[in-house]
Write a protein that holds these residues in place. Sequence first.
Motif, PDB file in Angstrom:
ATOM      1  N   LEU A  28       0.852  -1.186   0.000  1.00 26.90           N
ATOM      2  CA  LEU A  28       0.000   0.000   0.000  1.00 26.90           C
ATOM      3  C   LEU A  28       0.886   1.233   0.000  1.00 26.90           C
ATOM      4  O   LEU A  28       1.589   1.512   0.973  1.00 26.90           O
ATOM      5  CB  LEU A  28      -0.923  -0.013   1.219  1.00 26.90           C
ATOM      6  CG  LEU A  28      -2.008  -1.098   1.227  1.00 26.90           C
ATOM      7  CD1 LEU A  28      -2.818  -1.033   2.527  1.00 26.90           C
ATOM      8  CD2 LEU A  28      -2.931  -0.953   0.026  1.00 26.90           C
ATOM      9  N   ALA A  29       0.867   1.974  -1.110  1.00 27.99           N
ATOM     10  CA  ALA A  29       1.702   3.168  -1.258  1.00 27.99           C
ATOM     11  C   ALA A  29       0.879   4.276  -1.900  1.00 27.99           C
ATOM     12  O   ALA A  29       1.073   4.624  -3.065  1.00 27.99           O
ATOM     13  CB  ALA A  29       2.931   2.854  -2.102  1.00 27.99           C
ATOM     14  N   GLY A  81      -7.320  13.253   9.784  1.00 22.48           N
ATOM     15  CA  GLY A  81      -6.176  12.729   9.034  1.00 22.48           C
ATOM     16  C   GLY A  81      -6.450  11.371   8.413  1.00 22.48           C
ATOM     17  O   GLY A  81      -5.516  10.634   8.104  1.00 22.48           O
ATOM     18  N   ASP A  82      -7.726  11.037   8.234  1.00 25.73           N
ATOM     19  CA  ASP A  82      -8.095   9.738   7.655  1.00 25.73           C
ATOM     20  C   ASP A  82      -8.572   9.890   6.213  1.00 25.73           C
ATOM     21  O   ASP A  82      -9.190  10.897   5.849  1.00 25.73           O
ATOM     22  CB  ASP A  82      -9.214   9.076   8.474  1.00 25.73           C
ATOM     23  CG  ASP A  82      -8.767   8.703   9.877  1.00 25.73           C
ATOM     24  OD1 ASP A  82      -7.541   8.685  10.128  1.00 25.73           O
ATOM     25  OD2 ASP A  82      -9.648   8.443  10.719  1.00 25.73           O
ATOM     26  N   CYS A 119     -13.284  -4.664   0.399  1.00 26.64           N
ATOM     27  CA  CYS A 119     -12.402  -4.414   1.548  1.00 26.64           C
ATOM     28  C   CYS A 119     -12.247  -2.904   1.769  1.00 26.64           C
ATOM     29  O   CYS A 119     -11.762  -2.186   0.893  1.00 26.64           O
ATOM     30  CB  CYS A 119     -11.028  -5.048   1.322  1.00 26.64           C
ATOM     31  SG  CYS A 119      -9.882  -4.781   2.696  1.00 26.64           S
ATOM     32  N   ARG A 120     -12.671  -2.450   2.934  1.00 27.65           N
ATOM     33  CA  ARG A 120     -12.546  -1.032   3.272  1.00 27.65           C
ATOM     34  C   ARG A 120     -11.130  -0.766   3.767  1.00 27.65           C
ATOM     35  O   ARG A 120     -10.670  -1.372   4.744  1.00 27.65           O
ATOM     36  CB  ARG A 120     -13.552  -0.667   4.359  1.00 27.65           C
ATOM     37  CG  ARG A 120     -13.738   0.840   4.559  1.00 27.65           C
ATOM     38  CD  ARG A 120     -14.415   1.432   3.355  1.00 27.65           C
ATOM     39  NE  ARG A 120     -14.763   2.835   3.552  1.00 27.65           N
ATOM     40  CZ  ARG A 120     -15.197   3.607   2.574  1.00 27.65           C
ATOM     41  NH1 ARG A 120     -15.324   3.121   1.352  1.00 27.65           N
ATOM     42  NH2 ARG A 120     -15.517   4.860   2.811  1.00 27.65           N
ATOM     43  N   VAL A 121     -10.417   0.117   3.082  1.00 25.94           N
ATOM     44  CA  VAL A 121      -9.048   0.469   3.470  1.00 25.94           C
ATOM     45  C   VAL A 121      -9.065   1.890   4.018  1.00 25.94           C
ATOM     46  O   VAL A 121      -9.534   2.820   3.351  1.00 25.94           O
ATOM     47  CB  VAL A 121      -8.080   0.380   2.270  1.00 25.94           C
ATOM     48  CG1 VAL A 121      -6.664   0.767   2.706  1.00 25.94           C
ATOM     49  CG2 VAL A 121      -8.085  -1.029   1.681  1.00 25.94           C
ATOM     50  N   VAL A 122      -8.565   2.055   5.248  1.00 25.37           N
ATOM     51  CA  VAL A 122      -8.537   3.369   5.889  1.00 25.37           C
ATOM     52  C   VAL A 122      -7.080   3.727   6.183  1.00 25.37           C
ATOM     53  O   VAL A 122      -6.377   3.006   6.898  1.00 25.37           O
ATOM     54  CB  VAL A 122      -9.349   3.383   7.201  1.00 25.37           C
ATOM     55  CG1 VAL A 122      -9.338   4.789   7.809  1.00 25.37           C
ATOM     56  CG2 VAL A 122     -10.772   2.921   6.951  1.00 25.37           C
ATOM     57  N   VAL A 169     -12.013  -7.882   5.062  1.00 22.87           N
ATOM     58  CA  VAL A 169     -13.048  -6.870   4.805  1.00 22.87           C
ATOM     59  C   VAL A 169     -12.638  -5.464   5.236  1.00 22.87           C
ATOM     60  O   VAL A 169     -13.306  -4.488   4.873  1.00 22.87           O
ATOM     61  CB  VAL A 169     -14.371  -7.253   5.491  1.00 22.87           C
ATOM     62  CG1 VAL A 169     -14.931  -8.520   4.875  1.00 22.87           C
ATOM     63  CG2 VAL A 169     -14.164  -7.421   7.003  1.00 22.87           C
ATOM     64  N   ARG A 170     -11.555  -5.348   6.005  1.00 24.19           N
ATOM     65  CA  ARG A 170     -11.119  -4.015   6.415  1.00 24.19           C
ATOM     66  C   ARG A 170      -9.623  -4.027   6.684  1.00 24.19           C
ATOM     67  O   ARG A 170      -9.089  -4.997   7.255  1.00 24.19           O
ATOM     68  CB  ARG A 170     -11.875  -3.541   7.663  1.00 24.19           C
ATOM     69  CG  ARG A 170     -11.487  -2.121   8.119  1.00 24.19           C
ATOM     70  CD  ARG A 170     -12.219  -1.713   9.386  1.00 24.19           C
ATOM     71  NE  ARG A 170     -11.733  -0.435   9.903  1.00 24.19           N
ATOM     72  CZ  ARG A 170     -12.313   0.746   9.686  1.00 24.19           C
ATOM     73  NH1 ARG A 170     -13.426   0.808   8.950  1.00 24.19           N
ATOM     74  NH2 ARG A 170     -11.817   1.862  10.204  1.00 24.19           N
ATOM     75  N   ILE A 171      -8.973  -2.947   6.268  1.00 27.03           N
ATOM     76  CA  ILE A 171      -7.558  -2.744   6.576  1.00 27.03           C
ATOM     77  C   ILE A 171      -7.403  -1.337   7.145  1.00 27.03           C
ATOM     78  O   ILE A 171      -7.815  -0.349   6.523  1.00 27.03           O
ATOM     79  CB  ILE A 171      -6.663  -2.880   5.326  1.00 27.03           C
ATOM     80  CG1 ILE A 171      -6.753  -4.286   4.737  1.00 27.03           C
ATOM     81  CG2 ILE A 171      -5.211  -2.539   5.662  1.00 27.03           C
ATOM     82  CD1 ILE A 171      -5.961  -4.453   3.440  1.00 27.03           C
ATOM     83  N   ASP A 172      -6.826  -1.237   8.330  1.00 20.01           N
ATOM     84  CA  ASP A 172      -6.443   0.052   8.901  1.00 20.01           C
ATOM     85  C   ASP A 172      -4.936   0.181   8.731  1.00 20.01           C
ATOM     86  O   ASP A 172      -4.169  -0.616   9.301  1.00 20.01           O
ATOM     87  CB  ASP A 172      -6.835   0.144  10.376  1.00 20.01           C
ATOM     88  CG  ASP A 172      -8.323   0.346  10.558  1.00 20.01           C
ATOM     89  OD1 ASP A 172      -8.765   1.501  10.454  1.00 20.01           O
ATOM     90  OD2 ASP A 172      -9.053  -0.659  10.772  1.00 20.01           O
TER      91      ASP A 172
END
Length: 537
Positions: A453-454, A466-467, A476-479, A530-533
């Motif tokens: 992730l870049a 800052g999100d 997949c929700r990427v935050v 389903v999600r990446i923080d």
Amino acid sequence: YLLDLIESYTDVYPDKMGELMSSGGYRFYDSDMQVAPRSGTYVYDGGTVCQYNSMIRVNRASEDGFVPGGTNWKKNADNSLVSVTLAAKLFSLALVKFSTLDSYGMGIEMEGGKPGWNDAMNGLPAMFASSMPETFELLRLLKFLCEAETGDIELPLEVAAFYEKIRSLLAKYPVPVSAEAEKEGNTGNDDFKYWDGTATAREQYRQSIYRPLCGKTVTIAARDSKEFLKAALARVNAGIAKAKEVMGGEIPTYFTYEALAHGKAGASEDGKREYASVGGFKVQLLPRFLEGPARYLAAGADDAADVHARVLSSGMYDPELKMFRTSESLEALSLKYGRIRAFTPGWLERESIFLHMEYKYLYALLKNGLYEEYYKALKTAFVPFMDPGTYGRSILENSSFIASSANPDPRVHGRGFVARLSGSTTEVISMWIRMFAGDRLFYIKDGELALTLAPGLDEGFFDTYGDASWTFMGQCRVVYHNPSKRVTFGENAPKVRSMKLLTTMGETLEADGDTITGETAEKLRAGSIVRIDAYME
């Protein structure tokens, strides 16, 4: 668009490219339209030689199984379908396109009677015109095939015979003649000889495939095909450099050619046309169109920043709207160049903001890593950032074109017309993915599937916390958590330092750095995450 689809597949399944390229079942469309040979298209018109009637419709209604106007597939003499691998299909496409370079070795000839993407320039084929955007697309295809896992390539005998002729000519004439040597034309020189040889070989090839194929095949060894592709790539690159020299360093879109050393070569059966033979050509320059730089940059360019600077200082840039027009002024062109000249400046296809091409140009800036230039242009050239009162409709709605300040009526400047889903939509999706994911998606690292992730995001894309978030692969929700809210491109940009991943089973996984590999990457691709923080610093 075919190569775009394949590259998109590569982004998700880099581990399956060898399998994809060797997969079979790819057919060839069989049409009742045929490209006429030069002997039937080079004609006199008022003392000038032109190219007319490029296509011939052949009555094939009597052929067994052929459906006029329907979908027909090329067959062998035994009535079986001609079928090849994807590698062979792409190689055949590259071969034919490469053989269609103009007599200066620069653009792809409009021998089929069509001008390419900008169909409003429909007068160009009559002037022996060629298109540099098609050359840039050929460049992309050749680069891809040089790197792809093609293996040995099995070709129909007719295609293989054509390949051998082009390979022989390429060995004899590896690079085009210099632009300086052809200021007054190429009558009888090596460029003309190479072009005449390839055109003759192409005409012979077409005659061999306008009937059922013999059914025999020839295998081209991987080493031999790669050598040919690299040699073709070298000639194409040399032709592009020559085209830029001819245009004084600018990126051209079109060339037209004046026929030289011509003579009478008979008349048509009805006596209405007098055919001509041609012994050389002289290049003619046209105004600049945005499509040239857009497709040149999309193919990858070492001089991208210079190209962009030249566009900004040209008539392709609209200083009032700070958007990008389809071309600079076409006032000097006559109606013979096509219907584009009949439109009012800044309207429809003439000097307007055609969103499909403008967005293609913006995406090309991003692909070349010109982030600062990209975001500066995005803030004025992207419809969601426009004033709805000026745009005249919802800024969440695309238009076919926006009237530019070249239009004599200032009341329509910046107003969008003909709302529709067009190619611009695809360009936006491509930009969005690259902005939020980076230059690539999945790739192979140490034999395992990997994803880094870049993001390359401007500070305006982060909220007050800052999100910034987006949806990856539809599920997949990427935050991104970027407390400093700094831009995420450039030398001192914050990077992803750690990640927390939530699976469909409610399990939380942790990863250090900006990369996931192996089983975790496989889960993400399979839809099990389903999600990446992603935490940046």
